[in-house]
Design a protein around this motif. Structure first.
Motif, PDB file in Angstrom:
ATOM      1  N   ILE A 105       0.834  -1.210   0.000  1.00  0.00           N
ATOM      2  CA  ILE A 105       0.000   0.000   0.000  1.00  0.00           C
ATOM      3  C   ILE A 105       0.866   1.256   0.000  1.00  0.00           C
ATOM      4  O   ILE A 105       0.568   2.230  -0.692  1.00  0.00           O
ATOM      5  N   SER A 106       1.940   1.241   0.760  1.00  0.00           N
ATOM      6  CA  SER A 106       2.807   2.423   0.823  1.00  0.00           C
ATOM      7  C   SER A 106       3.504   2.713  -0.498  1.00  0.00           C
ATOM      8  O   SER A 106       3.806   3.865  -0.804  1.00  0.00           O
ATOM      9  N   SER A 107       3.756   1.691  -1.299  1.00  0.00           N
ATOM     10  CA  SER A 107       4.471   1.889  -2.555  1.00  0.00           C
ATOM     11  C   SER A 107       3.537   2.044  -3.760  1.00  0.00           C
ATOM     12  O   SER A 107       4.004   2.152  -4.883  1.00  0.00           O
ATOM     13  N   ALA A 108       2.234   2.082  -3.545  1.00  0.00           N
ATOM     14  CA  ALA A 108       1.269   2.054  -4.642  1.00  0.00           C
ATOM     15  C   ALA A 108       0.838   3.424  -5.143  1.00  0.00           C
ATOM     16  O   ALA A 108      -0.095   3.515  -5.923  1.00  0.00           O
ATOM     17  N   GLN A 109       1.480   4.484  -4.740  1.00  0.00           N
ATOM     18  CA  GLN A 109       1.133   5.838  -5.182  1.00  0.00           C
ATOM     19  C   GLN A 109      -0.329   6.166  -4.902  1.00  0.00           C
ATOM     20  O   GLN A 109      -1.050   6.669  -5.756  1.00  0.00           O
ATOM     21  N   LEU A 110      -0.767   5.853  -3.679  1.00  0.00           N
ATOM     22  CA  LEU A 110      -2.116   6.166  -3.241  1.00  0.00           C
ATOM     23  C   LEU A 110      -2.070   7.349  -2.279  1.00  0.00           C
ATOM     24  O   LEU A 110      -1.037   7.636  -1.692  1.00  0.00           O
ATOM     25  N   ASP A 111      -3.216   8.006  -2.105  1.00  0.00           N
ATOM     26  CA  ASP A 111      -3.326   9.139  -1.187  1.00  0.00           C
ATOM     27  C   ASP A 111      -3.901   8.658   0.135  1.00  0.00           C
ATOM     28  O   ASP A 111      -4.516   7.609   0.211  1.00  0.00           O
ATOM     29  N   ALA A 112      -3.802   9.500   1.128  1.00  0.00           N
ATOM     30  CA  ALA A 112      -4.489   9.299   2.401  1.00  0.00           C
ATOM     31  C   ALA A 112      -4.298   7.885   2.934  1.00  0.00           C
ATOM     32  O   ALA A 112      -5.252   7.236   3.348  1.00  0.00           O
ATOM     33  N   VAL A 113      -3.077   7.396   2.937  1.00  0.00           N
ATOM     34  CA  VAL A 113      -2.784   6.055   3.439  1.00  0.00           C
ATOM     35  C   VAL A 113      -2.733   6.111   4.957  1.00  0.00           C
ATOM     36  O   VAL A 113      -2.046   6.936   5.541  1.00  0.00           O
ATOM     37  N   ASP A 114      -3.492   5.225   5.598  1.00  0.00           N
ATOM     38  CA  ASP A 114      -3.508   5.111   7.056  1.00  0.00           C
ATOM     39  C   ASP A 114      -3.383   3.633   7.397  1.00  0.00           C
ATOM     40  O   ASP A 114      -4.310   2.855   7.160  1.00  0.00           O
ATOM     41  N   VAL A 115      -2.230   3.249   7.923  1.00  0.00           N
ATOM     42  CA  VAL A 115      -1.960   1.852   8.252  1.00  0.00           C
ATOM     43  C   VAL A 115      -1.945   1.726   9.765  1.00  0.00           C
ATOM     44  O   VAL A 115      -1.232   2.450  10.446  1.00  0.00           O
TER      45      VAL A 115
END
Length: 82
Positions: free
Chosen positions: A28-38
């Motif tokens: 998820i962190s490397s997928a060029q997504l916004d608003a990532v909350d892990v």
């Protein structure tokens, strides 16, 4: 179209993150997504439809290969404020 994915991987380990959880975080962190909350009990990310759907495919393949026995996810269409 903009999408939000929410997901968890199992089995849980409250003492330390299992390998499949670390893989999920990396995907998820490397997928060029916004608003990532892990977090320890749930994870969310937003982005364009192609990016989210591509990340979901990679998430499923890689976490299952890393020992996840269950992946629960929900994908929602969200308003595009841009």
């Amino acid at each position: 179209m903009r999408l939000r994915v929410e997901f968890t991987t199992e089995p849980f380990d409250l003492d330390e993150a299992p390998p499949h959880a670390l893989v999920a975080r990396e995907v998820i962190s490397s997928a060029q997504l916004d608003a990532v909350d892990v977090g320890p009990f749930g994870n969310t990310a937003e982005g364009g439809a192609d990016q989210v759907l591509g990340a979901v495919g990679a998430l499923l393949r890689e976490t299952l290969a890393s020992g996840a026995t269950r992946v629960s996810l929900q994908v929602n269409v969200v308003e595009d404020d841009r």
